[in-house]
Enzyme design. Structure first.
Site, PDB file in Angstrom:
ATOM      1  N   SER A  20      52.296  65.181  18.282  1.00 38.90           N
ATOM      2  CA  SER A  20      53.654  65.675  18.647  1.00 38.90           C
ATOM      3  C   SER A  20      54.302  64.414  19.462  1.00 38.90           C
ATOM      4  O   SER A  20      55.373  64.507  19.836  1.00 38.90           O
ATOM      5  CB  SER A  20      53.815  66.925  19.609  1.00 38.90           C
ATOM      6  OG  SER A  20      53.088  66.713  20.691  1.00 38.90           O
ATOM      7  N   THR A 152      98.000  84.191  11.493  1.00 39.76           N
ATOM      8  CA  THR A 152      96.872  84.965  11.258  1.00 39.76           C
ATOM      9  C   THR A 152      96.564  84.914   9.715  1.00 39.76           C
ATOM     10  O   THR A 152      97.503  85.025   8.827  1.00 39.76           O
ATOM     11  CB  THR A 152      97.251  86.399  11.819  1.00 39.76           C
ATOM     12  OG1 THR A 152      98.298  86.818  10.855  1.00 39.76           O
ATOM     13  CG2 THR A 152      97.608  86.314  13.240  1.00 39.76           C
ATOM     14  N   HIS A 153      95.640  85.176   9.205  1.00 41.64           N
ATOM     15  CA  HIS A 153      95.325  85.060   7.803  1.00 41.64           C
ATOM     16  C   HIS A 153      95.506  83.858   7.230  1.00 41.64           C
ATOM     17  O   HIS A 153      95.784  83.625   6.166  1.00 41.64           O
ATOM     18  CB  HIS A 153      95.925  86.311   7.265  1.00 41.64           C
ATOM     19  CG  HIS A 153      95.513  87.723   7.621  1.00 41.64           C
ATOM     20  ND1 HIS A 153      94.565  88.485   7.421  1.00 41.64           N
ATOM     21  CD2 HIS A 153      96.426  88.269   8.674  1.00 41.64           C
ATOM     22  CE1 HIS A 153      94.667  89.393   8.183  1.00 41.64           C
ATOM     23  NE2 HIS A 153      95.702  89.520   8.894  1.00 41.64           N
ATOM     24  N   SER A 274      88.008  56.138   1.700  1.00 42.74           N
ATOM     25  CA  SER A 274      87.379  56.308   0.363  1.00 42.74           C
ATOM     26  C   SER A 274      86.901  55.140  -0.255  1.00 42.74           C
ATOM     27  O   SER A 274      87.832  54.029  -0.564  1.00 42.74           O
ATOM     28  CB  SER A 274      88.192  57.281  -0.437  1.00 42.74           C
ATOM     29  OG  SER A 274      87.769  57.006  -1.718  1.00 42.74           O
ATOM     30  N   LYS A 280      93.183  57.093   0.871  1.00 42.22           N
ATOM     31  CA  LYS A 280      92.620  58.187   1.630  1.00 42.22           C
ATOM     32  C   LYS A 280      92.468  57.697   3.041  1.00 42.22           C
ATOM     33  O   LYS A 280      91.836  56.730   3.604  1.00 42.22           O
ATOM     34  CB  LYS A 280      91.311  58.511   0.895  1.00 42.22           C
ATOM     35  CG  LYS A 280      91.314  59.361  -0.399  1.00 42.22           C
ATOM     36  CD  LYS A 280      92.150  60.701  -0.317  1.00 42.22           C
ATOM     37  CE  LYS A 280      91.342  61.506   0.387  1.00 42.22           C
ATOM     38  NZ  LYS A 280      90.318  62.127  -0.455  1.00 42.22           N
ATOM     39  N   GLU A 287      84.744  67.128   9.890  1.00 42.19           N
ATOM     40  CA  GLU A 287      83.933  67.572   8.990  1.00 42.19           C
ATOM     41  C   GLU A 287      82.537  67.658   9.240  1.00 42.19           C
ATOM     42  O   GLU A 287      81.791  68.585   9.012  1.00 42.19           O
ATOM     43  CB  GLU A 287      84.284  66.879   7.443  1.00 42.19           C
ATOM     44  CG  GLU A 287      85.829  66.908   6.989  1.00 42.19           C
ATOM     45  CD  GLU A 287      85.809  65.948   5.858  1.00 42.19           C
ATOM     46  OE1 GLU A 287      85.257  66.021   4.877  1.00 42.19           O
ATOM     47  OE2 GLU A 287      86.571  64.718   6.115  1.00 42.19           O
ATOM     48  N   LYS A 322      60.005  72.094  19.969  1.00 43.54           N
ATOM     49  CA  LYS A 322      60.449  70.768  20.506  1.00 43.54           C
ATOM     50  C   LYS A 322      61.702  70.214  19.565  1.00 43.54           C
ATOM     51  O   LYS A 322      62.680  69.912  19.814  1.00 43.54           O
ATOM     52  CB  LYS A 322      59.673  69.848  21.026  1.00 43.54           C
ATOM     53  CG  LYS A 322      59.160  69.983  22.272  1.00 43.54           C
ATOM     54  CD  LYS A 322      57.763  69.299  22.683  1.00 43.54           C
ATOM     55  CE  LYS A 322      56.907  70.186  23.475  1.00 43.54           C
ATOM     56  NZ  LYS A 322      56.403  71.389  22.665  1.00 43.54           N
TER      57      LYS A 322
HETATM   58  N1  ARG Z   1      51.988  69.409  22.810  1.00 46.85           N
HETATM   59  C1  ARG Z   1      51.585  70.812  23.206  1.00 46.85           C
HETATM   60  C2  ARG Z   1      52.831  71.781  22.963  1.00 46.85           C
HETATM   61  O1  ARG Z   1      53.987  70.891  22.694  1.00 46.85           O
HETATM   62  C3  ARG Z   1      51.287  70.812  24.500  1.00 46.85           C
HETATM   63  C4  ARG Z   1      50.497  71.978  24.982  1.00 46.85           C
HETATM   64  C5  ARG Z   1      49.104  72.065  24.267  1.00 46.85           C
HETATM   65  N2  ARG Z   1      48.298  72.842  24.681  1.00 46.85           N
HETATM   66  C6  ARG Z   1      46.885  72.976  24.205  1.00 46.85           C
HETATM   67  N3  ARG Z   1      46.295  74.069  24.496  1.00 46.85           N
HETATM   68  N4  ARG Z   1      46.956  72.603  22.757  1.00 46.85           N
HETATM   69  O2  ARG Z   1      53.039  72.754  23.232  1.00 46.85           O
END
Ligand code: ARG
Length: 470
Positions: A20, A152-153, A274, A280, A287, A322
């Site tokens: 991660s 409205t509408h 455009s 344009k 948008e 995340k």
């Molecule tokens: N990268 C993990 C998360 O975002 C951190 C916690 C990881 N804990 C574990 N026991 N592998 O959740």
């Protein structure tokens, strides 16, 4: 980090699948703040000597500086931000670094980091909402007497002041800010000390950590503290709803900027051309904002689906919280910022809006109200004006031009003074109940919002989040 039990290395594929660090690196400053506070508690409990504590602090601050400067080398093999920082620290300072993770798990560490991150971001987003509200109030104030049809509408209904229309969005945004501030109450609870799931036999002063990190309270159930992300879900909802409001405003702006409406002109700086059609000028900002709202909904759905059915307590699924969180925060921040800039430069074409608002049919309700004031029951008055509308449409004669005798053939209650009702200015002035768009009401509302949105000298947004010296 767990090499003791294992005989084989993690496969490359699994490393790539499970890492991660490619996105949670951005939690580094929160992770470091949390680690320094945790080290303070370890020091207070006699697990770290003053010297070790000082070395940890120095090492972590150095690492933070390097990450700030972009010179720190992250490793996918170290999986996430927690292990990247801890391992760099231990490489640099030795044994003291290896003591840092005492009585802590990545499970409570990540729960803390996300809470710190969300807390900072919520405050930023509220600031950006204020910025957009200020831009809307500014635009409303610059065009305070501009009249537009209210719809409205998407059919013309009754005349309103353009400022009243914009202030409707200021109200929506105000509730968005209030919702975020409310989320903050649940975010602002300190989870560290919950350990992997059951706290620790090494008991640390959690209240001290909370104080150092400026949390008013600590979590009271270790299993709950490391496994729930309901505070993220409600934040994503609050953001999604703010996105809904921005998306509605986008739709209005897109319509207003079209040749068919022509109510507003957007600055060249906030429109695009455009590649094919030379004439344009497209309202892309609006948008895109309308489109990006879909991602905000998707992120909320992802998170709710992620949480649903998770057995207690921590499960690796939670790592998937995340990306939706970061994406929603980045998206709403950009959208609010760019919208504030666009609205600040938006011009209202007041003669065009006045022409549209001068459609006599916008005053049909006022004529019905006129009859009510002469004692005609509203339902009958409504029917009479309906018939007069049909007459006007068929004959091509506007309400103002229909002679009194004709009016009287529809209802004996009509008198000469009916013509004074058929005037946009009078019609607006008459709408003076609380919340209605009379010019004096709108002026008061504008004054109120300006006062409310004026920056307050006592709140220093730059220092509020800073970690106190430990
Ligand atoms: N990268 C993990 C998360 O975002 C951190 C916690 C990881 N804990 C574990 N026991 N592998 O959740």
């Amino acid at each position: 980090m767990w090499k003791g039990r294992f005989e084989k290395d993690t496969s490359d594929l699994v490393q790539r699948y499970g890492e991660s660090i490619s996105y949670d690196w951005r939690l580094y400053s929160h992770d470091i703040r949390g680690s320094i506070a945790h080290a303070s508690a370890l020091n207070a409990a006699g697990i770290l000597t003053a010297k070790e504590f000082a070395a940890i602090k120095k090492g972590l601050n150095q690492i933070e500086k390097e990450i700030d400067a972009g010179t720190f080398e992250f490793s996918i093999g170290l999986e996430d931000i927690h292990m990247n920082i801890e391992s760099a620290l231990t490489r640099r300072i030795g044994a003291a670094g290896a003591k840092l993770h005492t009585a802590r798990s990545r499970n409570d560490q990540i729960a803390l980091d996300i809470r710190l991150y969300c807390r900072d971001e919520v405050r930023e987003i509220i600031g950006l909402i204020r910025k957009l509200q200020t831009a809307l109030v500014g635009c409303a104030g610059r065009h305070q007497s501009a009249v537009v049809p209210g719809y409205t509408h998407l059919q013309r209904g009754q005349p309103v002041l353009f400022a009243h229309h914009l202030l409707a969005y200021v109200e929506m945004l105000e509730r968005d800010a209030a919702r975020l501030a409310d989320c903050l109450k649940r975010i602002n609870v300190m989870p560290l000390g919950s350990g992997a799931l059951a706290g620790s036999t090494i008991v640390l002063d959690r209240k001290l950590v909370a104080k150092l990190l400026e949390f008013p309270t600590v979590t009271t159930n270790s299993m709950d503290a490391i496994s729930d992300r309901d505070f993220v879900a409600e934040l994503l909802f609050a953001i999604a709803l703010a996105g809904t409001h921005l998306s509605r405003l986008s739709e209005d702006v897109i319509l207003w900027a079209s040749a068919e409406f022509g109510f507003v002109s957007l600055s060249d700086a906030h429109t695009t051309g455009s590649s094919l059609m030379p004439q344009k000028k497209n309202p892309d900002v609006a948008e895109l904002t309308r489109g990006k709202t879909g991602r905000l909904y998707g992120n909320l759905m992802s998170l709710l689906t992620l949480l649903k059915g998770l057995p207690m307590t921590y499960n690796r699924d939670l790592q998937e919280d995340k990306e939706p969180l970061f994406d929603s925060i980045d998206t709403i921040r950009m959208a609010l910022d760019v919208f504030a800039e666009m609205v600040a430069a938006m011009k209202v074409n007041e003669s065009v809006t006045l022409k549209a608002a001068s459609d006599p049919f916008l005053l049909a309700t006022d004529l019905a109200d006129y009859l009510v004031k002469k004692g005609v029951p509203f339902r009958n008055a409504h029917e009479v004006i309906g018939q007069l509308t049909a007459h006007s449409l068929k004959s091509g004669i506007a309400f103002q031009e229909i002679p009194l005798e004709t009016y009287r053939s529809f209802s004996g209650a009509f008198e000469q003074d009916l013509y004074s009702v058929l005037n946009v200015t009078t019609a607006l002035k008459a709408r003076k109940g609380i919340g209605a768009p009379s010019p004096s009401n709108v002026a008061n509302e504008l004054k109120k919002w300006k006062r409310q949105l004026a920056p307050k000298a006592s709140v220093n947004r730059n220092t509020r989040n800073r970690m106190p010296k430990v």
